[in-house]
Design a protein around this motif. Structure first.
Motif, PDB file in Angstrom:
ATOM      1  N   THR A 212      -2.890   3.850  -2.571  1.00  0.00           N
ATOM      2  CA  THR A 212      -3.002   2.892  -3.684  1.00  0.00           C
ATOM      3  C   THR A 212      -2.614   1.497  -3.213  1.00  0.00           C
ATOM      4  O   THR A 212      -1.570   1.320  -2.581  1.00  0.00           O
ATOM      5  N   ASP A 213      -3.445   0.505  -3.542  1.00  0.00           N
ATOM      6  CA  ASP A 213      -3.158  -0.895  -3.226  1.00  0.00           C
ATOM      7  C   ASP A 213      -2.514  -1.577  -4.417  1.00  0.00           C
ATOM      8  O   ASP A 213      -3.057  -1.541  -5.523  1.00  0.00           O
ATOM      9  N   CYS A 214      -1.387  -2.211  -4.189  1.00  0.00           N
ATOM     10  CA  CYS A 214      -0.712  -3.008  -5.210  1.00  0.00           C
ATOM     11  C   CYS A 214      -0.670  -4.439  -4.672  1.00  0.00           C
ATOM     12  O   CYS A 214       0.118  -4.747  -3.776  1.00  0.00           O
TER      13      CYS A 214
ATOM     14  N   CYS B  98       0.374   4.599 -10.113  1.00  0.00           N
ATOM     15  CA  CYS B  98      -0.202   5.329  -8.986  1.00  0.00           C
ATOM     16  C   CYS B  98       0.398   6.728  -8.865  1.00  0.00           C
ATOM     17  O   CYS B  98       1.519   6.984  -9.314  1.00  0.00           O
ATOM     18  N   HIS B  99      -0.381   7.600  -8.286  1.00  0.00           N
ATOM     19  CA  HIS B  99       0.051   8.949  -7.933  1.00  0.00           C
ATOM     20  C   HIS B  99      -0.320   9.146  -6.465  1.00  0.00           C
ATOM     21  O   HIS B  99      -1.329   9.763  -6.150  1.00  0.00           O
ATOM     22  N   PRO B 100       0.473   8.590  -5.565  1.00  0.00           N
ATOM     23  CA  PRO B 100       0.091   8.519  -4.163  1.00  0.00           C
ATOM     24  C   PRO B 100       0.144   9.855  -3.436  1.00  0.00           C
ATOM     25  O   PRO B 100       0.761  10.819  -3.883  1.00  0.00           O
TER      26      PRO B 100
ATOM     27  N   HIS C  19       0.849  -1.192   0.000  1.00  0.00           N
ATOM     28  CA  HIS C  19       0.000   0.000   0.000  1.00  0.00           C
ATOM     29  C   HIS C  19       0.884   1.241   0.000  1.00  0.00           C
ATOM     30  O   HIS C  19       1.718   1.425   0.884  1.00  0.00           O
TER      31      HIS C  19
ATOM     32  N   LYS D 212       1.492  -1.523 -10.215  1.00  0.00           N
ATOM     33  CA  LYS D 212       0.310  -0.700 -10.436  1.00  0.00           C
ATOM     34  C   LYS D 212       0.710   0.757 -10.589  1.00  0.00           C
ATOM     35  O   LYS D 212       1.516   1.280  -9.817  1.00  0.00           O
TER      36      LYS D 212
ATOM     37  N   HIS E 193       4.911   4.224 -10.462  1.00  0.00           N
ATOM     38  CA  HIS E 193       4.420   2.856 -10.308  1.00  0.00           C
ATOM     39  C   HIS E 193       4.855   2.276  -8.960  1.00  0.00           C
ATOM     40  O   HIS E 193       5.977   2.512  -8.505  1.00  0.00           O
TER      41      HIS E 193
END
Length: 217
Positions: free
Chosen positions: A122-124, A160-162, A118, A158, A145
């Motif tokens: 975002t969960d990967c 993502c733009h956390p 996490h 995944k 990513h």
């Protein structure tokens, strides 16, 4: 309408990429960790957590915490790695935690039939736990990513733009820091915890796995 004389030129140079880990907890005889400048960070054992022969033993419960440091914050590049031996499956144990689900920070967890990396909301998810043996986990973020490696092989990735807002809480090892509880308890052993301020590539993941795992059975 007045214009000044030209100012002196400003010159900028990109900082070099830091190759070495910025935080290392060898867990040989105590919970002390070492920073890039060789400064020592004191860790605190909780519950029945024990350390010996390079292994954090959580078979009887407990966990370790380290006070928050900027080395734990998400940047343009970030990686965290460790060895894990699962003795009991548990519910949804959290291996490493410095954040909250759907919030800032990060954590690495066994979730459903695999792992959850996490990163800032975002969960990967991916991979498959292998109880009864040592497993190497490497979780990375390259700015765009999130990627998870298990035993040197990428098992999830995944885009993502956390949320990169720093998580102000401590780093938890073997427990979920945002809301500690029995469901998140790791029942097993953890070794060689490392944090990097860059996203380690696949070849580094393979090299780290090829190194000898902890000798503790």
């Amino acid at each position: 309408g007045q214009v000044s004389e030209p100012t002196s030129p400003a010159i900028a140079t990109a900082l070099p990429v830091i190759k070495r880990p910025v935080f290392v907890a060898v867990l040989h005889d105590d919970a002390k960790a070492r920073l890039l400048d060789d400064a020592i960070v004191e860790g605190t054992l909780h519950g029945n957590a024990k350390i010996g022969q390079g292994v954090l033993d959580l078979r009887q419960g407990g966990h370790v915490t380290y006070p928050h440091r900027r080395e734990f914050d998400l940047r343009h590049g970030f990686s965290v790695a460790c060895w894990l031996y699962v003795d009991e499956r548990g519910e949804i144990p959290v291996v490493l935690s410095c954040g909250r689900w759907q919030g800032s920070g990060w954590f690495l967890q066994r979730y459903a039939s695999g792992w959850r990396w996490h990163v800032g909301g975002t969960d990967c998810d991916g991979g498959r736990p292998a109880p009864g043996r040592w497993t190497h986990l490497l979780a990375t973020f390259d700015g765009h990513h999130a990627t998870l490696f298990q035993d040197g092989i990428a098992v999830a990735s995944k885009a993502c733009h956390p949320d990169r807002t720093p998580w102000s809480g401590p780093l938890f090892v073997g427990q979920y820091g945002a809301a500690p509880g029995q469901a998140y308890q790791v029942t097993g052993r953890i070794a060689r915890l490392e944090i990097y301020q860059r996203a380690l590539p696949a070849e580094d993941a393979a090299t780290m796995f090829q190194a000898e795992p902890p000798s503790s059975p």
